[in-house]
Design a protein around this motif. Structure first.
Motif, PDB file in Angstrom:
ATOM      1  N   ASP A   1       0.842  -1.213   0.000  1.00 16.34           N
ATOM      2  CA  ASP A   1       0.000   0.000   0.000  1.00 16.34           C
ATOM      3  C   ASP A   1       0.870   1.254   0.000  1.00 16.34           C
ATOM      4  N   GLY A   2       1.960   1.201   0.773  1.00 18.14           N
ATOM      5  CA  GLY A   2       2.886   2.339   0.792  1.00 18.14           C
ATOM      6  C   GLY A   2       3.536   2.555  -0.561  1.00 18.14           C
ATOM      7  N   MET A   3       3.859   1.475  -1.251  1.00 17.07           N
ATOM      8  CA  MET A   3       4.451   1.579  -2.587  1.00 17.07           C
ATOM      9  C   MET A   3       3.465   2.211  -3.569  1.00 17.07           C
ATOM     10  N   LEU A   4       2.187   1.859  -3.444  1.00 14.79           N
ATOM     11  CA  LEU A   4       1.174   2.409  -4.349  1.00 14.79           C
ATOM     12  C   LEU A   4       1.026   3.922  -4.182  1.00 14.79           C
ATOM     13  N   LYS A   5       1.220   4.406  -2.970  1.00 17.92           N
ATOM     14  CA  LYS A   5       1.133   5.858  -2.734  1.00 17.92           C
ATOM     15  C   LYS A   5       2.240   6.588  -3.486  1.00 17.92           C
ATOM     16  N   HIS A   6       3.471   6.049  -3.418  1.00 17.74           N
ATOM     17  CA  HIS A   6       4.584   6.659  -4.157  1.00 17.74           C
ATOM     18  C   HIS A   6       4.348   6.547  -5.654  1.00 17.74           C
ATOM     19  N   LEU A   7       3.780   5.418  -6.074  1.00 24.45           N
ATOM     20  CA  LEU A   7       3.506   5.191  -7.489  1.00 24.45           C
ATOM     21  C   LEU A   7       2.459   6.196  -7.992  1.00 24.45           C
ATOM     22  N   SER A   8       1.426   6.405  -7.206  1.00 21.97           N
ATOM     23  CA  SER A   8       0.368   7.346  -7.602  1.00 21.97           C
ATOM     24  C   SER A   8       0.902   8.769  -7.731  1.00 21.97           C
TER      25      SER A   8
ATOM     26  N   GLU B   1       6.823   1.638 -17.362  1.00 23.82           N
ATOM     27  CA  GLU B   1       7.376   1.159 -16.100  1.00 23.82           C
ATOM     28  C   GLU B   1       6.339   1.228 -14.981  1.00 23.82           C
ATOM     29  N   LEU B   2       5.579   2.303 -14.958  1.00 24.34           N
ATOM     30  CA  LEU B   2       4.551   2.476 -13.927  1.00 24.34           C
ATOM     31  C   LEU B   2       3.454   1.420 -14.063  1.00 24.34           C
ATOM     32  N   VAL B   3       3.044   1.142 -15.304  1.00 24.07           N
ATOM     33  CA  VAL B   3       2.017   0.129 -15.544  1.00 24.07           C
ATOM     34  C   VAL B   3       2.503  -1.245 -15.086  1.00 24.07           C
ATOM     35  N   ARG B   4       3.737  -1.600 -15.463  1.00 21.04           N
ATOM     36  CA  ARG B   4       4.276  -2.902 -15.070  1.00 21.04           C
ATOM     37  C   ARG B   4       4.449  -3.006 -13.563  1.00 21.04           C
ATOM     38  N   LEU B   5       4.921  -1.922 -12.960  1.00 24.99           N
ATOM     39  CA  LEU B   5       5.145  -1.925 -11.518  1.00 24.99           C
ATOM     40  C   LEU B   5       3.823  -2.079 -10.756  1.00 24.99           C
ATOM     41  N   ARG B   6       2.790  -1.361 -11.211  1.00 27.76           N
ATOM     42  CA  ARG B   6       1.479  -1.500 -10.574  1.00 27.76           C
ATOM     43  C   ARG B   6       0.951  -2.933 -10.735  1.00 27.76           C
ATOM     44  N   SER B   7       1.186  -3.519 -11.901  1.00 28.45           N
ATOM     45  CA  SER B   7       0.754  -4.900 -12.142  1.00 28.45           C
ATOM     46  C   SER B   7       1.474  -5.865 -11.203  1.00 28.45           C
ATOM     47  N   HIS B   8       2.789  -5.669 -11.015  1.00 31.46           N
ATOM     48  CA  HIS B   8       3.564  -6.529 -10.114  1.00 31.46           C
ATOM     49  C   HIS B   8       3.059  -6.407  -8.675  1.00 31.46           C
ATOM     50  N   ILE B   9       2.726  -5.197  -8.264  1.00 33.21           N
ATOM     51  CA  ILE B   9       2.235  -4.981  -6.897  1.00 33.21           C
ATOM     52  C   ILE B   9       0.905  -5.700  -6.698  1.00 33.21           C
ATOM     53  N   GLU B  10       0.013  -5.589  -7.662  1.00 32.08           N
ATOM     54  CA  GLU B  10      -1.290  -6.238  -7.553  1.00 32.08           C
ATOM     55  C   GLU B  10      -1.156  -7.765  -7.603  1.00 32.08           C
ATOM     56  N   THR B  11      -0.218  -8.258  -8.428  1.00 33.01           N
ATOM     57  CA  THR B  11       0.019  -9.711  -8.498  1.00 33.01           C
ATOM     58  C   THR B  11       0.536 -10.233  -7.162  1.00 33.01           C
ATOM     59  N   THR B  12       1.437  -9.477  -6.551  1.00 37.98           N
ATOM     60  CA  THR B  12       1.971  -9.858  -5.241  1.00 37.98           C
ATOM     61  C   THR B  12       0.871  -9.868  -4.191  1.00 37.98           C
ATOM     62  N   ARG B  13       0.034  -8.846  -4.192  1.00 35.71           N
ATOM     63  CA  ARG B  13      -1.065  -8.776  -3.240  1.00 35.71           C
ATOM     64  C   ARG B  13      -2.003  -9.984  -3.393  1.00 35.71           C
ATOM     65  N   GLN B  14      -2.349 -10.305  -4.647  1.00 37.34           N
ATOM     66  CA  GLN B  14      -3.259 -11.415  -4.909  1.00 37.34           C
ATOM     67  C   GLN B  14      -2.651 -12.746  -4.467  1.00 37.34           C
ATOM     68  N   ALA B  15      -1.361 -12.907  -4.724  1.00 36.82           N
ATOM     69  CA  ALA B  15      -0.674 -14.146  -4.317  1.00 36.82           C
ATOM     70  C   ALA B  15      -0.678 -14.289  -2.799  1.00 36.82           C
ATOM     71  N   LEU B  16      -0.479 -13.185  -2.085  1.00 35.14           N
ATOM     72  CA  LEU B  16      -0.495 -13.212  -0.622  1.00 35.14           C
ATOM     73  C   LEU B  16      -1.873 -13.593  -0.092  1.00 35.14           C
ATOM     74  N   ILE B  17      -2.896 -13.107  -0.745  1.00 33.87           N
ATOM     75  CA  ILE B  17      -4.261 -13.414  -0.318  1.00 33.87           C
ATOM     76  C   ILE B  17      -4.604 -14.877  -0.603  1.00 33.87           C
ATOM     77  N   GLU B  18      -4.198 -15.370  -1.776  1.00 34.57           N
ATOM     78  CA  GLU B  18      -4.503 -16.757  -2.147  1.00 34.57           C
ATOM     79  C   GLU B  18      -3.696 -17.749  -1.330  1.00 34.57           C
ATOM     80  N   GLY B  19      -2.462 -17.380  -0.967  1.00 36.65           N
ATOM     81  CA  GLY B  19      -1.628 -18.234  -0.127  1.00 36.65           C
ATOM     82  C   GLY B  19      -0.973 -19.372  -0.882  1.00 36.65           C
ATOM     83  N   GLY B  20      -0.459 -20.349  -0.120  1.00 40.94           N
ATOM     84  CA  GLY B  20       0.255 -21.478  -0.714  1.00 40.94           C
ATOM     85  C   GLY B  20       1.757 -21.282  -0.632  1.00 40.94           C
TER      86      GLY B  20
END
Length: 292
Positions: free
Chosen positions: A164-171, A222-241
């Protein structure tokens, strides 16, 4: 749910004939590295123990300590070698006759001769021992997984906060970057007017210069890819495994995008946010090393 690679579990099975205790602890490791310390008499079960442990863990440097106490009184017996004792007696008699000595053979002294009396361990029921040992391993592994899950949940919350902190800097960078082009265009127009004084500015040349500048500092991809990576990481954390390796790779990609953003910008404010972004990514990557 996600698991931390740090964990501890202990379990004990106590029966009438035996008591078995198992302790499992682990720290970070790229792969699964299991080290088992146990009594020599249990070494026969090592392959089975490793197979059982793999059901509960995929990564980490894991140390397993197993103790075994046998309460049976008849687990060893004394064996009397009658034929060997007879040979000793025969030779002792022969020696007495050959050298004219008294034959002072006593049972107490004969019993101490090599191999006359020996201690022999009785056969054990391997299936019965494995049942107790397996139950102990499973109990310790379950408690071990509990601690990994508990710490994994704390890791997930901490990482999501950092994302979430990274997204603030990204925005901020997304909002500020387009303004730089307009600011550059305005400053460039002022400078050219000062140089040319009353001469009319050639808009096409000015537009070309602004376009080249905009292309040079553009970080949209770069911003688009970085936002995508952040969202992918968030989703992976929620799904677990077992996601540690996947997230480590994504963190490397995020760091690469942040470096590109930092290299393209010549604005102090954006540079500061890009640096903060890199700092957060590094923190995320450090935490990811703890995830199985």
């Amino acid at each position: 749910m996600i698991k931390s690679m740090t964990g501890f579990g202990r379990y004990e099975v106590s029966e009438e004939k035996r008591r078995v205790t198992a302790e499992i602890k682990s720290v970070n490791h790229r792969y699964l590295d299991v080290n088992i310390k146990m009594p020599k008499k249990l070494s026969f079960f090592e392959a089975a123990i490793r197979a059982e442990l793999k059901k509960y863990m995929q990564r980490g440097k894991v140390d397993v300590f197993i103790t075994y106490e046998d309460f049976t009184e008849a687990n060893v017996c004394v064996k009397y070698n009658k034929s060997l004792a007879a040979e000793y007696i025969g030779y002792l008699k022969e020696m007495a006759e050959d050298f004219g000595l008294d034959n002072d053979i006593r049972v107490s002294s004969l019993s101490r001769y090599p191999e006359v009396l020996t201690m022999e361990e009785q056969s054990v029921d391997e299936e019965e021992i494995w049942k107790a040992l397996c139950s102990t391993i499973q109990g310790a592994a379950e408690k071990f997984v509990e601690t990994r899950l508990k710490e994994g949940e704390a890791l997930k919350e901490d990482l999501i906060g950092k994302l979430d902190g990274m997204l603030k800097h990204l925005s901020y960078i997304e909002k500020r970057s387009p303004q730089l082009v307009e600011e550059y265009k305005s400053k460039l127009r002022e400078r050219v007017q000062e140089l040319l004084e009353d001469t009319q500015i050639e808009e096409s040349r000015l537009l070309l210069e602004v376009t080249l500048f905009a292309d040079k500092i553009c970080v949209d991809e770069e911003l688009v890819r970085l936002r995508s990576h952040i969202e992918t990481t968030r989703q992976a954390l929620i799904e677990g495994g077992s996601i540690g390796r996947k997230l480590d790779f994504i963190a490397q990609e995020m760091n690469r995008e942040a470096n590109t953003i930092l290299s393209k910008t010549n604005n102090l404010e954006i540079s500061n946010h890009a640096i903060e972004l890199k700092t957060e990514i590094e923190k995320v990557r450090e935490q990811i090393q703890n995830i199985e």
